[in-house]
Design a protein around this motif. Structure first.
Motif, PDB file in Angstrom:
ATOM      1  N   LEU A 187      -5.559   5.150  -8.256  1.00  0.00           N
ATOM      2  CA  LEU A 187      -6.519   4.533  -7.534  1.00  0.00           C
ATOM      3  C   LEU A 187      -7.867   4.739  -7.861  1.00  0.00           C
ATOM      4  CD1 LEU A 187      -5.313   6.337  -3.730  1.00  0.00           C
ATOM      5  CD2 LEU A 187      -5.472   3.351  -4.746  1.00  0.00           C
ATOM      6  N   HIS A 190       0.836  -1.248  -0.076  1.00  0.00           N
ATOM      7  CA  HIS A 190      -0.106  -0.090  -0.333  1.00  0.00           C
ATOM      8  C   HIS A 190       0.791   1.431   0.069  1.00  0.00           C
ATOM      9  CE1 HIS A 190       0.457   1.035   4.289  1.00  0.00           C
ATOM     10  NE2 HIS A 190       0.071  -0.153   4.991  1.00  0.00           N
ATOM     11  N   SER A 229     -11.733  -1.776  -6.185  1.00  0.00           N
ATOM     12  CA  SER A 229     -12.440  -2.071  -7.566  1.00  0.00           C
ATOM     13  C   SER A 229     -11.223  -2.960  -8.049  1.00  0.00           C
ATOM     14  CB  SER A 229     -11.739  -0.018  -7.941  1.00  0.00           C
ATOM     15  OG  SER A 229     -12.736  -0.033  -7.245  1.00  0.00           O
ATOM     16  N   MET A 230      -9.605  -2.716  -7.677  1.00  0.00           N
ATOM     17  CA  MET A 230      -8.737  -3.945  -8.646  1.00  0.00           C
ATOM     18  C   MET A 230      -8.453  -5.501  -8.150  1.00  0.00           C
ATOM     19  SD  MET A 230      -7.081  -2.318 -10.762  1.00  0.00           S
ATOM     20  CE  MET A 230      -6.382  -2.780 -11.097  1.00  0.00           C
ATOM     21  N   CYS A 239      -2.252  -8.487   1.917  1.00  0.00           N
ATOM     22  CA  CYS A 239      -1.787  -7.205   1.812  1.00  0.00           C
ATOM     23  C   CYS A 239      -1.709  -6.706   3.380  1.00  0.00           C
ATOM     24  CB  CYS A 239      -2.669  -5.921   1.638  1.00  0.00           C
ATOM     25  SG  CYS A 239      -2.474  -4.453   1.391  1.00  0.00           S
ATOM     26  N   GLN A 281      -6.009   0.155 -16.750  1.00  0.00           N
ATOM     27  CA  GLN A 281      -5.507  -0.676 -15.304  1.00  0.00           C
ATOM     28  C   GLN A 281      -5.530  -2.324 -15.818  1.00  0.00           C
ATOM     29  OE1 GLN A 281      -3.520   0.973 -11.728  1.00  0.00           O
ATOM     30  NE2 GLN A 281      -5.092   2.522 -11.423  1.00  0.00           N
ATOM     31  N   GLY A 284      -2.537   3.684   3.208  1.00  0.00           N
ATOM     32  CA  GLY A 284      -2.865   3.093   2.993  1.00  0.00           C
ATOM     33  C   GLY A 284      -2.504   1.932   4.168  1.00  0.00           C
ATOM     34  N   ALA A 298      -7.246  -3.979   1.703  1.00  0.00           N
ATOM     35  CA  ALA A 298      -7.337  -3.176   0.231  1.00  0.00           C
ATOM     36  C   ALA A 298      -8.225  -3.438  -0.942  1.00  0.00           C
ATOM     37  CB  ALA A 298      -6.027  -4.181  -0.199  1.00  0.00           C
ATOM     38  N   PHE A 318      -9.513   2.122 -13.687  1.00  0.00           N
ATOM     39  CA  PHE A 318      -9.426   1.107 -13.739  1.00  0.00           C
ATOM     40  C   PHE A 318      -9.965   0.221 -14.926  1.00  0.00           C
ATOM     41  CE2 PHE A 318     -11.164   2.439  -9.225  1.00  0.00           C
ATOM     42  CZ  PHE A 318     -10.203   2.253  -8.300  1.00  0.00           C
ATOM     43  N   TRP A 346      -9.087  -0.110   0.038  1.00  0.00           N
ATOM     44  CA  TRP A 346      -8.969   1.121  -0.941  1.00  0.00           C
ATOM     45  C   TRP A 346      -8.413   0.648  -2.336  1.00  0.00           C
ATOM     46  CZ3 TRP A 346      -3.881   0.509  -2.556  1.00  0.00           C
ATOM     47  CH2 TRP A 346      -3.230  -0.767  -1.906  1.00  0.00           C
ATOM     48  N   TRP A 347      -7.884  -0.141  -2.493  1.00  0.00           N
ATOM     49  CA  TRP A 347      -8.099  -0.857  -3.839  1.00  0.00           C
ATOM     50  C   TRP A 347      -8.677  -1.912  -4.180  1.00  0.00           C
ATOM     51  CZ3 TRP A 347      -2.702  -2.798  -6.569  1.00  0.00           C
ATOM     52  CH2 TRP A 347      -2.570  -2.056  -7.566  1.00  0.00           C
TER      53      TRP A 347
END
Lengths: 204, 377
Positions: B359, B49, B72-73, B89, B365, B53, B57, B362, B69-70
């Protein structure tokens, strides 16, 4: 729709020594590079500007850098590759002289293919219809075509001479995919494409 | 159906030696995992992170409305697909979300460390993750991935233990801070330290230096956005046109920064901010690869020659409008790893969203990370 020409791949493969380092400018979806990696065991890196093509290269396991050939070649150190390839891309480059100079700085050899604007069919089309064919410009319209440089093989050879470049080998594609290695009479009329293996002239 | 996850804490009592030579007698590591470790134990991906962060995650904490925080990924069918990969994480060393940091209790005194907490480095952060991986029984990672400061840990870990990971993904990051980047961080630290409530770091149990820390965060946020995006998002719009009180936030952009500052101080420790930004400023990947400490490695893999990186794979991603970690710095990373014979690819994503794009942007990425993780190695 524009098709990536592959008929000159066997010549490129023939020209490249096994195990060498290869930079392919405008590598598209990485087909040529992945075949060179597979068959010639080269260390290959592609350069591409299109995001979709980057994704497709990575999918194939081909290393690729997203960059603009017109701007970003200066970042490579001198002589960091054995071969720098510019296949089916010359006609889309804004500053071709600069690109060729950079290719010969970054690589010991360069391989460049040229689509011949002096080819018989292009001449007839202009003469009879007064139009550039969609095939010649890889697009139906002049305004959205990737082809911005129209050059004949003869003009290109003159440019190489001006630049003091040594042509190590050249092959020309006639209709029906017949390949000739020598400069026949009228080759600038009969060849639709030429491919050149060059290096810096020995006078330098 | 939202997937629920809980942050877990690994307590260790083995002494943990830092790059500075200091030793932590006790170390807590907060972490979360998503997906399942397969039988061959070879589908693990470590996510690193960024500055602010934490270990959370992806997925949801019980009763939370916002995911990690992530998120969407990371998840089923996402860039880091939890149906195929086991994602880990951890909260960084020096942080304040479960892993040992300056706000933790010093077992020697029974009080928070505050500034008696030893200085830490990006390499120390990476080393704590090795402790967790050993505990989880994971010897080999499929990939290490992170953005911003997460990218720094990613590169450090990848280079320090060349046999441990097959590949790395470094997003919107740099191998060392420039003078400008150090300068921004220093202004942030000074803002914290200029707050009288900071009190030499001894504010635990009292009101924390909220004013200073929120100013630091506001400065940070300016560097995370592009000028164009700020202009489009806020322009010169005012929230309260008839404000009678002078020097109260009236422009939209002031309110935005104000909100970012306030929400940050609720969840972040001011001393952690100082320690972590200091670690970022002192990070110098090439320097650390040459240092004696790398070779020392204490009988572990760290001393392995970098030749072992040959033919491993890397992916470096930057964003066109990121002026905090601009594409030019990403290209330096590409050159370094190309020189180490890592098979690196580089993508420069066209966006107006600045540094924060890692962030928020998406679509591309995801496509690029999926194809990277799918590719034949």
């Amino acid at each position: 729709m524009y098709k990536i020409p592959t008929q000159n791949y066997p010549i490129i493969r023939q020209w490249i020594a096994p195990g060498s380092r290869v930079l392919d400018l405008g590598c598209g979806d990485g087909t040529l590079l992945s075949s060179l990696i597979r068959e010639k065991n080269v260390e290959g890196i592609g350069v591409e500007i299109s995001q979709d093509m980057i994704v497709r290269c990575i999918q194939k396991g081909v290393s690729v850098y997203q960059a603009d050939i017109d701007k970003d070649l200066s970042e490579w150190p001198d002589r960091s590759f054995d071969y720098v390839i510019l296949n089916a891309t010359l006609q889309a480059i804004t500053k071709p002289y600069n690109a060729i100079e950079e290719m010969l700085r970054v690589g010991r050899h360069a391989i460049i293919s040229v689509s011949n604007f002096g080819y018989l069919r292009n001449r007839i089309r202009i003469l009879t219809q007064g139009r550039v064919s969609a095939h010649t410009r890889s697009s139906a319209h002049w305004y959205d075509s990737p082809v911005i440089r129209f050059v004949s093989i003869k003009e290109f050879e003159t440019s190489l001479e001006e630049m003091g470049v040594e042509v190590m080998d050249a092959q020309f594609f006639l209709a029906c995919n017949r390949v000739i290695g020598s400069r026949w009479p009228l080759y600038n009329l009969l060849a639709r494409e030429g491919i050149f293996k060059i290096r810096r002239g020995s006078s330098e | 159906m939202n997937q629920i996850v809980k942050t877990q804490i690994l307590h260790t009592d083995a002494p943990f030696r830092l790059e500075s030579g200091d030793v932590l007698e006790h170390l807590d590591i907060a972490y979360e995992t998503y997906g399942e470790l397969n039988e061959r134990r070879d589908n693990a991906i470590l996510i690193e992170h960024a500055l602010s962060g934490d270990a959370h995650a992806a997925f949801y904490h019980e009763r939370d409305r916002k995911p990690g925080w992530w998120d969407s990924m990371i998840g089923p069918g996402k860039g880091f697909d939890t149906e195929r990969f086991f994602i880990i994480c951890t909260n960084v060393l020096g942080g304040c979300s479960g892993t040992t940091g300056p706000a933790s209790i010093d077992p020697a005194t029974g009080k928070p460390y505050a500034l008696s907490f030893p200085p830490i480095t990006i390499r120390d952060m990476a080393e704590t993750q090795r402790v967790l991986l050993a505990q989880l029984g994971i010897e080999r990672l499929k990939c290490i991935a992170g953005g911003s400061m997460g990218g720094m840990q990613t590169m450090q870990l990848f280079c320090d233990y060349p046999l441990q990971a097959d590949s790395f993904i470094c997003i919107a990051s740099t191998m060392k801070h420039s003078a400008q980047q150090i300068a921004f961080n220093e202004v942030g630290r000074r803002a914290v330290m200029a707050d009288p409530r900071w009190n030499g770091g001894n504010y635990y149990g009292e009101v924390s230096p909220e004013a200073g820390l929120s100013v630091a965060r506001m400065i940070g946020h300016i560097t995370y956005l592009s000028e164009k995006m700020m202009q489009e998002k806020f322009g010169r719009a005012k929230k309260d046109k008839d404000a009678k009180v002078i020097f109260r936030p009236s422009f939209e952009v002031e309110h935005y920064l104000d909100y970012q500052g306030i929400s940050f101080v609720r969840r972040f420790d001011a001393n952690s901010y100082l320690y972590i930004t200091n670690a970022i400023d002192n990070f110098d990947l090439m320097g650390s690869l040459r240092s004696k400490d790398r070779a020392r490695g204490e009988g572990r893999q760290r001393g392995t020659p970098l030749d072992a990186l040959k033919s491993k794979r890397g992916l470096v991603v930057s964003f066109t409008s990121d002026w905090l970690y601009p594409p030019s710095q990403a290209k330096e990373i590409v050159r370094l790893f190309t020189g180490l014979n890592v098979r690196v690819s580089y993508a420069e994503i066209e966006t107006d969203h600045g540094h924060d794009a890692f962030l928020t942007d998406f679509e591309y990425q995801t496509a690029i990370i999926q194809s990277f993780l799918d590719a034949p190695s």
